[in-house]
Design an enzyme around this catalytic site. Structure first.
Site, PDB file in Angstrom:
ATOM      1  N   LYS A 121       0.896  -1.303   0.061  1.00  0.00           N
ATOM      2  CA  LYS A 121       0.067  -0.155   0.025  1.00  0.00           C
ATOM      3  C   LYS A 121       0.718   1.454  -0.051  1.00  0.00           C
ATOM      4  O   LYS A 121       0.622   2.447  -0.397  1.00  0.00           O
ATOM      5  CB  LYS A 121      -1.067   0.064   1.178  1.00  0.00           C
ATOM      6  CG  LYS A 121      -1.809  -1.006   1.399  1.00  0.00           C
ATOM      7  CD  LYS A 121      -3.046  -1.043   0.425  1.00  0.00           C
ATOM      8  CE  LYS A 121      -3.932  -2.231   0.815  1.00  0.00           C
ATOM      9  NZ  LYS A 121      -3.521  -3.623   0.214  1.00  0.00           N
TER      10      LYS A 121
HETATM   11  C1  LIG Z   1      -4.050  -4.725  -0.400  1.00  0.00           C
HETATM   12  C2  LIG Z   1      -3.276  -5.804  -0.374  1.00  0.00           C
HETATM   13  C3  LIG Z   1      -3.250  -6.761  -1.292  1.00  0.00           C
HETATM   14  C4  LIG Z   1      -4.388  -6.827  -2.425  1.00  0.00           C
HETATM   15  O1  LIG Z   1      -4.109  -5.849  -3.576  1.00  0.00           O
HETATM   16  P1  LIG Z   1      -5.334  -5.441  -4.304  1.00  0.00           P
HETATM   17  O2  LIG Z   1      -4.611  -4.342  -4.991  1.00  0.00           O
HETATM   18  O3  LIG Z   1      -6.503  -5.100  -3.524  1.00  0.00           O
HETATM   19  O4  LIG Z   1      -5.625  -6.526  -5.239  1.00  0.00           O
HETATM   20  C5  LIG Z   1      -2.327  -7.993  -1.451  1.00  0.00           C
HETATM   21  N1  LIG Z   1      -1.549  -8.138  -0.553  1.00  0.00           N
HETATM   22  C6  LIG Z   1      -1.206  -7.295   0.533  1.00  0.00           C
HETATM   23  C7  LIG Z   1      -0.298  -7.620   1.601  1.00  0.00           C
HETATM   24  C8  LIG Z   1      -1.961  -6.279   0.477  1.00  0.00           C
HETATM   25  O5  LIG Z   1      -2.023  -5.195   1.610  1.00  0.00           O
END
Ligand SMILES: *Cc1c(COP(=O)(O)O)cnc(C)c1O
Length: 504
Positions: A121
């Site tokens: 993120k």
């Molecule tokens: C948010 C997240 C995901 C999923 O990503 P998307 O963009 O929602 O498909 C996968 N792994 C981690 C560790 C995340 O924080």
């Protein structure tokens, strides 16, 4: 370049408006009217740049300097890119590639977890605050922005780190008191910065989320704030300002692989992506549409395999059991960004998209025509993996290759291996890694040792994992329990509005 809505082709807004507003008024998502294409030789130029240079170059393609009031001068974009990625990532490469000597030697892992909160993120949320304040300055007379976030875990912390001490912003994060892990809670309540506020909500995630939605839609409160030169906004994952930063690392990874001479010019490269809300992998689709030589995008789900089923059958159906898994950031039944893919793949058929989304919110399901499914499957392939397979994969990759993967990354590694075994396709591939193994230390430790996870002390698991593997724990997680707790407030869901007013 203007932006339109996935649900109404009459909508036309600037990039700054799309980012400041977040979501289109009729509920659609903002998308660029056309996708910029790489010119011949442009990728060679990008390959000679560092991550920040690549970021600036790609952002400029989507944030045009077209001379109007909402234009983005190149210098402003450069400033945003530096503010986001200079010095805040533990790796100088920002998003480094690690090569694993797996099988035919053509597997690399793109590590997106070297930011301040150790999860992917950060790649978007370190940049979004700068794009958002710049957008508000262009479109909303530079009102002070109050970001409200309800979080079930990773997003809250990443948003706090992104917005901390960013001039012109304040951020308030609400988390369910009983609904986040010990590490996640400590990450939030020790947050530094003069413009941040964190509170627990006595309830579950839905209570916190409903409370925030109610505040957002309170017209009287909005008017009071506006009179005072302030406005609410969200750091939500459907904001275009969170998607565009993610295109950068696909291009950057391709450049790095070319520089390492692991790829011929123009040779197709597959990416396997651990997927929940479909934001990460959709950025890969944009990169491909720009002309990056991507072969397959391999969509990897955990036991909540709604996307694997969709790409197998063309039917998206959320009427099903919801499972909590070892990869909680992918425990999702509504993958919001899939809407943008449908819009792109139908060449902007906003009526069809609006119809499907209406069926989704009504009956909870929709089905796309077979020709469209066939077209999507030219690029996408999908698979799923349960918790046992996830743990086995962590075990195997550590024992065979010395690579320590977290529970989300392991899902991508497993699904990629399944794809290769099923098809015999040995093209170069990158598995996208979305979290540090230390963020989910108890699960990773138990996968490696085979022992049941302990009594839930994540910090003991962090120490044990470090001692066992010798892989260093990232500094922000390691120092966590020495940090001062700054936020101890909790409130009831129905007191959230009062709380916001009191502290705004
Ligand atoms: C948010 C997240 C995901 C999923 O990503 P998307 O963009 O929602 O498909 C996968 N792994 C981690 C560790 C995340 O924080």
């Amino acid at each position: 370049m203007l932006y339109t809505s996935t649900r109404d082709s009459r909508v036309r807004v600037t990039a700054a408006q799309a980012i400041a507003q977040g979501i289109s008024r009729e509920g659609g998502l903002f998308v660029p009217e056309s996708i910029p294409k790489f010119a011949p030789g442009e990728l060679d130029v990008l390959a000679r740049m560092d991550y920040i240079g690549r970021a600036e170059h790609i952002l400029a393609k989507f944030l045009p300097d077209d001379g109007g009031a909402a234009a983005w001068p190149r210098e402003e974009i450069a400033r945003c890119a530096r503010a986001a990625y200079e010095g805040s990532f533990a790796s100088p490469a920002v998003a480094p590639l690690r090569t694993i000597p797996a099988g035919n030697g053509a597997l690399s892992v793109l590590e997106l977890f070297h930011g301040p909160t150790c999860a992917f993120k950060d790649m978007a949320l370190q940049l979004l605050p700068h794009l958002l304040t710049a957008s508000a300055a262009k479109t909303q007379q530079g009102k002070e922005i109050i970001i409200l976030v309800a979080t079930s875990g990773d997003t809250g912390k990443a948003a706090l780190e992104g917005f901390r001490d960013v001039p012109g912003t304040r951020i308030m994060v609400f988390y369910p008191s009983e609904g986040v892990s010990a590490v996640q809670k400590l990450q939030m309540v020790t947050q530094e910065g003069d413009n941040v506020l964190v509170a627990g909500v006595n309830g579950n995630f839905d209570d916190a989320q409903s409370g925030v939605k109610e505040i957002f839609t309170d017209a009287a409160l909005r008017a009071t704030l506006a009179a005072d030169g302030r406005t609410f906004s969200s750091a939500n994952s459907i904001n275009w300002g969170r998607l565009v930063p993610q295109i950068i690392y696909y291009v950057s990874a391709y450049c790095d692989l070319r520089n390492q001479r692991r790829l011929w010019p123009g040779e197709a490269l597959h990416f396997a992506v651990p997927t929940g809300n479909f934001g990460n992998i959709l950025a890969g689709y944009f990169a491909k549409a720009m002309g990056l030589p991507i072969g397959k995008l391999i969509c990897a789900s955990n036991r909540n395999r709604i996307l694997a089923d969709f790409f197998a059958t063309g039917r998206y159906d959320r009427n099903r059991a919801f499972y909590t898994t070892l990869s909680p950031s992918m425990d999702i039944l509504i993958s919001s960004n899939l809407e943008r893919l449908l819009w792109l793949a139908t060449e902007g058929d906003s009526e069809a998209v609006a119809g499907w989304m209406q069926q989704l919110s009504g009956a909870g399901a929709y089905e796309i025509p077979p020709e469209l499914l066939a077209q999507l499957r030219e690029t996408f392939t999908a698979g799923a993996c349960n918790d046992t397979q996830t743990k086995n994969t962590i075990h195997q990759y550590y024992n065979r290759y010395g690579y320590l993967a977290d529970t989300h990354t392991a899902v991508a590694l497993r699904v990629l291996e399944d794809y290769r075994n099923a098809t015999g396709d040995a093209s170069p591939a990158i598995a996208v890694s979305t979290a540090s193994p230390y963020k989910f230390a108890a699960s990773v430790l138990s996968a490696i040792t085979g022992a049941e996870p302990g009594d839930g002390d994540e910090f003991a698991a962090v120490a044990a994992l470090e001692a066992l593997t010798g892989v260093p724990c990232p500094a922000p997680l390691k120092r966590l329990h020495e940090k001062e707790v700054r936020f101890t407030d909790t409130c009831s869901p129905w007191k959230m509005k009062e709380y916001v007013i009191e502290h705004a």
